[in-house]
Scaffold this active site. Sequence first.
Site, PDB file in Angstrom:
ATOM      1  N   SER A 126       8.594  66.886  46.565  1.00  0.00           N
ATOM      2  CA  SER A 126       7.626  67.753  45.889  1.00  0.00           C
ATOM      3  C   SER A 126       7.816  67.707  44.381  1.00  0.00           C
ATOM      4  CB  SER A 126       7.802  69.193  46.382  1.00  0.00           C
ATOM      5  OG  SER A 126       7.087  70.103  45.584  1.00  0.00           O
ATOM      6  N   TYR A 154      13.351  76.013  47.142  1.00  0.00           N
ATOM      7  CA  TYR A 154      12.585  74.932  47.769  1.00  0.00           C
ATOM      8  C   TYR A 154      12.757  73.630  46.995  1.00  0.00           C
ATOM      9  CZ  TYR A 154       8.319  72.329  49.054  1.00  0.00           C
ATOM     10  OH  TYR A 154       7.415  71.373  49.449  1.00  0.00           O
ATOM     11  N   LYS A 158      14.618  70.140  48.264  1.00  0.00           N
ATOM     12  CA  LYS A 158      13.933  68.846  48.254  1.00  0.00           C
ATOM     13  C   LYS A 158      14.724  67.818  47.434  1.00  0.00           C
ATOM     14  CE  LYS A 158      10.122  69.398  50.674  1.00  0.00           C
ATOM     15  NZ  LYS A 158       9.804  68.547  51.858  1.00  0.00           N
TER      16      LYS A 158
END
Length: 334
Positions: A126, A154, A158
């Site tokens: 991402s 998050y 990632k």
Amino acid sequence: MRIVVTGGFGFVGGRLAAALLARGGFRGEPIGRLVLADRIVPRESPLPSDPRVQVVHGDLADRLDEVFAEPVDVVFHLAAAVSAECEADFDLGMRANLDTTRALLEAARAQSESGGPVPRLVFSSSVAVYGGDPALPLPPVVDESTLPLPRTSYGTQKLVCEQLVADFTRRGFVDGRVARLMTVTVRPGKPNAAASGFLSGIVREPLAGLPAVCPVDPGLRVALASPRRTVEALLRLAEADRGTAPGQLTGTLPVNLPALSVSVAEILSTLRRVSGDAVADLVTVSPDPAVEAIVASWPAAVAPARAAALDLHPDPDFETVLRDYINEQTPPPS
């Protein structure tokens, strides 16, 4: 040819699965089995009716033996807990994003080390791996050489997974390819828990005659990609040969997928121009500092060189993205 899509019934995963089935092959070889692994299998999905599809239903970490019961040639690893979920529940993010990805990599390693094929693995990372730091602000335009400094759990998860994929690739356990996805817009259906979900909501809900809230300053710029361009990019990255010639994948660096840089105000003005005042007036601007802090930490502009070398290009403008969505939601004449 046995291909696995984790998160296979999700928004991007379902579209990717449909595209693979429509093509019928991968790198010139017919697809014999398409394994769709997901915690949720929608009853209305037409995908399980295809005889080439095998459904693996449940938590991926608990189903890897079933996924790898037969040799796997390609894995698209899309399953993940999304941004706002990971901020609200740290343990969920660590389990769903980091622990499950490592378990998947170890299953792929076990296959290759036992004499089976080395799986080609495409990991959906991402743009959230980027972020600004007081000692090193985010530059106006990022590329793959920009130091990732995620500002969310998050994004951190990632980034760690990116490094695991790179090391498993260096060791020859997998042939890993990392795709850094932009915010994919417009998503149909119900809202999800992503912090960026409002970027779909401020289009989807008004077009359905429903009110929507914009939780950020309309001047905020974001990096977007349509569902169609995202799926095209994932397939191109998966099929690319390694090398230095045009159209080949050079090194193990991630690829920032092509991005359309646009302000929220431009999204809203395009909605007004295309669909009229009555639709656009259903959007209310009501800032939410928590959401804005997450989304504003992501880059709004991405240098295109590495993606362009694979002949990947961003959507030309938001009107194209919007009209694609509207046309997709309009049923064909009977």
